[in-house]
Write a protein that holds these residues in place. Structure first.
Motif, PDB file in Angstrom:
ATOM      1  N   ASN A   1       0.797  -1.217   0.000  1.00  0.00           N
ATOM      2  CA  ASN A   1       0.000   0.000   0.000  1.00  0.00           C
ATOM      3  C   ASN A   1       0.833   1.271   0.000  1.00  0.00           C
ATOM      4  O   ASN A   1       0.309   2.349  -0.210  1.00  0.00           O
ATOM      5  N   PHE A   2       2.107   1.135   0.281  1.00  0.00           N
ATOM      6  CA  PHE A   2       2.955   2.317   0.321  1.00  0.00           C
ATOM      7  C   PHE A   2       3.782   2.399  -0.957  1.00  0.00           C
ATOM      8  O   PHE A   2       4.169   1.361  -1.509  1.00  0.00           O
ATOM      9  N   PRO A   3       4.005   3.613  -1.439  1.00  0.00           N
ATOM     10  CA  PRO A   3       4.777   3.736  -2.685  1.00  0.00           C
ATOM     11  C   PRO A   3       6.206   3.213  -2.551  1.00  0.00           C
ATOM     12  O   PRO A   3       6.743   2.591  -3.451  1.00  0.00           O
ATOM     13  N   ASP A   4       6.847   3.512  -1.390  1.00  0.00           N
ATOM     14  CA  ASP A   4       8.216   3.040  -1.201  1.00  0.00           C
ATOM     15  C   ASP A   4       8.201   2.076  -0.026  1.00  0.00           C
ATOM     16  O   ASP A   4       7.295   2.092   0.786  1.00  0.00           O
ATOM     17  N   GLY A   5       9.224   1.243   0.087  1.00  0.00           N
ATOM     18  CA  GLY A   5       9.198   0.262   1.167  1.00  0.00           C
ATOM     19  C   GLY A   5      10.475   0.196   1.976  1.00  0.00           C
ATOM     20  O   GLY A   5      10.604  -0.651   2.866  1.00  0.00           O
ATOM     21  N   THR A   6      11.420   1.086   1.691  1.00  0.00           N
ATOM     22  CA  THR A   6      12.729   0.971   2.340  1.00  0.00           C
ATOM     23  C   THR A   6      12.627   1.038   3.864  1.00  0.00           C
ATOM     24  O   THR A   6      13.250   0.247   4.569  1.00  0.00           O
ATOM     25  N   ALA A   7      11.831   1.983   4.357  1.00  0.00           N
ATOM     26  CA  ALA A   7      11.749   2.159   5.803  1.00  0.00           C
ATOM     27  C   ALA A   7      11.190   0.921   6.485  1.00  0.00           C
ATOM     28  O   ALA A   7      11.774   0.406   7.446  1.00  0.00           O
ATOM     29  N   PHE A   8      10.096   0.396   5.951  1.00  0.00           N
ATOM     30  CA  PHE A   8       9.496  -0.774   6.587  1.00  0.00           C
ATOM     31  C   PHE A   8      10.372  -2.008   6.416  1.00  0.00           C
ATOM     32  O   PHE A   8      10.483  -2.840   7.319  1.00  0.00           O
TER      33      PHE A   8
END
Lengths: 551, 344
Positions: free
Chosen positions: B309-316
């Motif tokens: 659901n999020f455009p980017d995923g690096t943080a998660f």
């Protein structure tokens, strides 16, 4: 050309070796007094065999080895033993140890020396001679050399001469090789002969070009099949396990000795001393020591063991801001508790330190797990994890993560950007674990003693009861016998006669009252001793029964 | 302690220098940011720096710890900078202040301070902000040359601190969705990748401007590897996995899955690979562990980007893999010298 192997990690600290190699080895002048510790080697201290007031000659035995791991101690010059007492010695603890104090008479008069041709001697004789000559590892570990020369079940294939000298500042081996290569080579061949080794590898770090050249020349001149090998300068390349890896590619298994993989290592200085002991009959009474650091004239000295360090440092003129003296190298050495302590067999280097030379490290910060320590660890350990365990006193985990494979080289502390004294933590953890193991051992012993005591009391009770039962039975039998005299066989019955005689003898023996144990003859004493021994054996048996019952 | 015990010498290097070098390595990326999106990012960085240092000092005081040595280690500053670079530069001032304070106070100090945090503090701050304040967290500045109106530096500062836009200017006029976000939205609208990539927001390989920022971070990252501050394992495994995953999907269906190079130069991929995942405290200490950790993060990043659901995923991805670090480290212990078997 031999292919060299790499060990993991290692560091390149500034070497500071050039300063002390400019001048040749100088003979240190006779000191005002000599203080000779009886413990200058790993293991049991030597037992004094001289008394205060006695005059001794140079090279005379003053301390006799006691126990298996031990070595002899000799008078470094002729003079008078003025006292035998506790004196401060070169030990990080600062605790005093038993020493002989010798006032030189200036005549430097030798005892009778007996040079030997080693090829004419048996290995046992040579080993005994080395033990009585006080030859121990001069690289700093001072392990008695004779023990390292006992042939083990595993045959020694490779003899390695450790001439790496990887610690900064130290140059005593370097200078010894430059000046006395021929004798080192002879010594190496002698050690090879004793070990029956196939090959001899002499590993020298490539920052000692001159030593390499001199050793190569000496080997060629002697016409011996020894290999002088130039190894990369990398600390701690001179640690035995790392050197073996570099030269042979073999890894000494954890908890094992080099001999288990058919390799034995000797320091070059030790090799030289062993040669002097056998070929010249000279016991170990002096050594080459580097005096360097914050001094005007850094130099190597051949100095008598027992020379007060302050007199030695005075020769090189310590600069006014000198605030401490380190024995050994800056990576693994220790600060001397006082300057009056004597030079010992382990003293390869004395570094005068100043705040500028060895600035106090900034206060330690938190570990950020940058793993620089793991990158330089020559034992492939994870110091950042070991630190964590040591700090939180999780010693079991530290042991599981191979704490005891740490060689305490200090490379991790050297590179730590948080300035954490990692090695100190590891030494602490190791000593805690050892102390606990000793406590456990003592507790186990106490429990065993208690269990044996219970067993013994139980056994004594049982024996008493059995004896009582036997006596009652005998009394009953006697009653029965007297009640029925008619059944006594006729006197002409030979068998019955013998029976009666035996019975009489037995009763007589029982009637004998134990004699007073005073005024025993030597024969009786030996008899008692023998009985004691057999009793001890019985006790041992009982003990092993106790142990078996535990399992 | 070690003044009296060996070793008596040490390498003249310190945590503070390491952190400083990492901060320096961020500068090429920041320069690109300023060039393409205006100087507002500098305001964010300044705000984050002040908040980080103030929170750090406050927490140290509350914990009765010496304040000066920890402030000098530059670690709080680095956390602040990384958070500032992860959130929209035009975000209101309180957003960055709240986020940074949370990073330092909760993610760092409540876990025991420097060296003890299980999670990457900057990414914790980012996660808290994007979940709590999704609207200001998605208002990204339009890159230079694409918008109808561009705010002056003074106007940007005015908006950050006062929330006031010049008369007649709407928020929509100065912000737009990020390239990754645009891609995701338009794919949901059943548009073909080819059509989407023709939009002006896209540059040569990825987003216009943002691809250059990503390249700037990669440049700084290469410096960190060269300076031996970080090892190659994490960036290579992370970017490699992201590239491989994107490559596989792109090859199977190029109309719906964008090219792997696009992924490498989009969003937080490079800053994540070189600066965030490589945080020594919250990443594995073994080289093999680093490969596993970064590969896992690359995989999760791609899955979130492509299917989440999020455009980017690096943080998660970073946070999820942070959880696995102790286990990864335990099972990737290197063989100790002289031992046949791995310990323990």
């Amino acid at each position: 050309m031999r292919t060299l192997h790499q060990f993991h990690g290692g560091i390149h600290p500034p070497s500071h070796k050039a300063q002390s190699t400019r001048a040749p080895i100088a003979t240190a002048p006779m000191p005002s007094k000599l203080v000779i510790p009886f413990r200058q080697h790993a293991g049991e201290a030597a037992k004094p065999v001289v008394q205060a007031g006695e005059r001794v000659l140079k090279g005379q035995l003053i301390g006799k080895p006691e126990g298996f791991v031990s070595s002899a101690v000799h008078a470094p010059t002729s003079g008078t033993i003025v006292s035998i007492d506790m004196q401060p010695v070169a030990h990080p603890s600062g605790l005093p140890d038993m020493c002989a104090t010798l006032l030189p008479d200036g005549r430097d008069e030798w005892v009778a020396r007996q040079p030997l041709e080693y090829r004419d001697c048996s290995a046992v004789e040579l080993r005994q001679l080395l033990r009585m000559s006080g030859i121990v590892g001069l690289g700093g570990a001072v392990f008695p050399s004779d023990i390292k020369l006992r042939l083990s079940r595993q045959k020694i294939r490779t003899l390695i001469l450790n001439a790496a000298e990887c610690e900064p500042y130290i140059t005593c081996d370097d200078m010894l090789m430059r000046e006395r290569a021929a004798e080192i080579v002879q010594g190496a061949e002698m050690l090879r002969f004793m070990l029956e080794a196939k090959e001899v590898l002499i590993g020298i770090e490539d920052n000692k070009s001159e030593a390499i050249a001199m050793m190569q020349q000496a080997v060629t001149a002697a016409g011996l099949p020894l290999e002088v090998i130039r190894i990369p300068t990398l600390y701690p390349g001179g640690s035995a396990k790392q050197l073996i890896r570099t030269l042979t590619g073999l890894e000494v298994p954890s908890g094992k000795l080099p001999t288990d993989i058919g390799v034995q290592c000797f320091n070059v200085g030790t090799t030289y001393a062993a040669w002097r002991a056998i070929a010249h009959g000279e016991p170990l009474i002096s050594r080459v020591v580097t005096v360097t650091g914050n001094v005007r004239r850094p130099q190597n000295y051949e100095a008598l063991l027992g020379t007060p360090i302050e007199e030695l440092v005075a020769l090189s003129e310590a600069l006014p801001d000198t605030d401490r003296h380190i024995m050994g190298g800056p990576m693994m050495g220790f600060a001397l508790p006082s300057l009056s302590v004597p030079l010992v067999k382990a003293s390869n280097c004395i570094i005068a330190g100043s705040p500028a030379l060895f600035p106090p490290p900034p206060p330690p910060l938190s570990c950020i797990r940058c793993t620089r320590c793991a990158q330089v660890c020559p034992a492939d350990l994870q110091p950042q994890d070991l630190y964590w365990f040591a700090q939180s006193r999780e010693f079991g985990k530290a042991q599981a993560f191979s704490l005891f494979d740490c060689i305490e080289c200090g490379a991790c502390s050297y590179v730590c950007p948080s300035h954490i004294p990692l090695v100190q933590y590891f030494r602490f953890a190791k000593s805690e674990i050892r102390a606990r193991e000793q406590d456990k051992l003592a507790a186990d012993k106490a429990r065993q003693r208690h269990e044996f005591r219970e067993f013994r009391i139980e056994q004594e009770k049982r024996e008493k009861a059995e004896k009582l039962a036997a006596r009652e039975k005998a009394a009953l039998a006697a009653k029965a016998a007297s009640a029925a005299p008619a059944t006594v066989p006729a006197p002409d019955d030979a068998h019955a006669k013998i029976q009666q005689a035996v019975e009489r003898a037995r009763l007589q023996a029982a009637a004998v009252v134990p004699k007073n144990t005073e005024n025993l003859t030597p024969a009786q004493q030996t008899e008692i001793a023998e009985i004691e021994i057999s009793r001890a054996r019985l006790r041992e048996q009982a003990k092993s029964e106790v142990e078996h019952s535990k399992e | 302690m070690s003044a009296f015990f060996s070793p008596f010498i040490s390498k003249p290097d310190s945590v503070s220098q390491i952190m400083l070098k990492v901060l320096l390595a961020l500068i090429p990326g920041i320069a690109m940011y300023v060039w393409y999106f205006g100087p507002a990012i500098l305001v964010s960085i300044a705000l984050a720096s002040i908040t980080a240092l103030a929170t750090e000092a406050l927490m140290l005081k509350l914990r009765n710890r010496p304040i000066a040595p920890s402030l000098r280690d530059n670690s709080a500053l680095l956390t602040g900078w990384l958070l500032a670079l992860s959130i929209p530069p035009l975000a209101p001032w309180w957003l960055i202040v709240v986020g940074t304070a949370f990073c330092i106070a909760v993610a760092k100090h409540l876990y025991g301070g420097l060296g003890n945090n299980l999670f990457n503090p900057a990414m914790i701050g980012f996660a808290v902000l994007i979940i709590s304040f999704p609207v200001p967290m998605t208002q990204w500045l339009t890159p230079h040359g694409l918008g109808q109106i561009e705010l002056s530096f003074a106007e940007q500062i005015g908006y950050i601190f006062l929330g006031a836009l010049p008369p007649g200017v709407t928020m929509d006029a100065i912000t737009m969705a990020t390239p990754l976000d645009t891609l995701k939205t338009n794919l949901h609208l059943d548009q073909h990748i080819k059509e989407i990539l023709d939009m002006p927001i896209y540059g040569r390989l990825a987003g216009h401007g943002s691809e250059m920022v990503a390249a700037g971070f990669a440049l700084g990252g290469l410096y960190l590897i060269a300076a031996r501050i970080i090892s190659w394992h994490i960036p290579v495994a992370y970017l490699g996995t992201l590239f491989a995953m994107a490559g596989i999907f792109h090859l199977t269906d190029p109309a719906h899955y964008v090219s792997p190079l696009f992924h490498l130069l989009s969003g937080a991929a490079t800053i994540g690979a070189f600066f965030i995942l490589t945080d020594p405290v919250s990443s594995p200490t073994t080289n093999k562990g680093r490969l596993i950790f970064a590969a896992g993060a690359g995989l999760i990043t791609y899955l979130i980007r492509a299917f989440g659901n999020f455009p980017d995923g690096t943080a998660f991805a970073t946070l999820l893999m942070n959880i696995c670090v102790p286990l990864i480290v335990l099972y990737t212990q290197p063989r100790v010298f002289g031992r046949k078997e791995k310990q323990p």
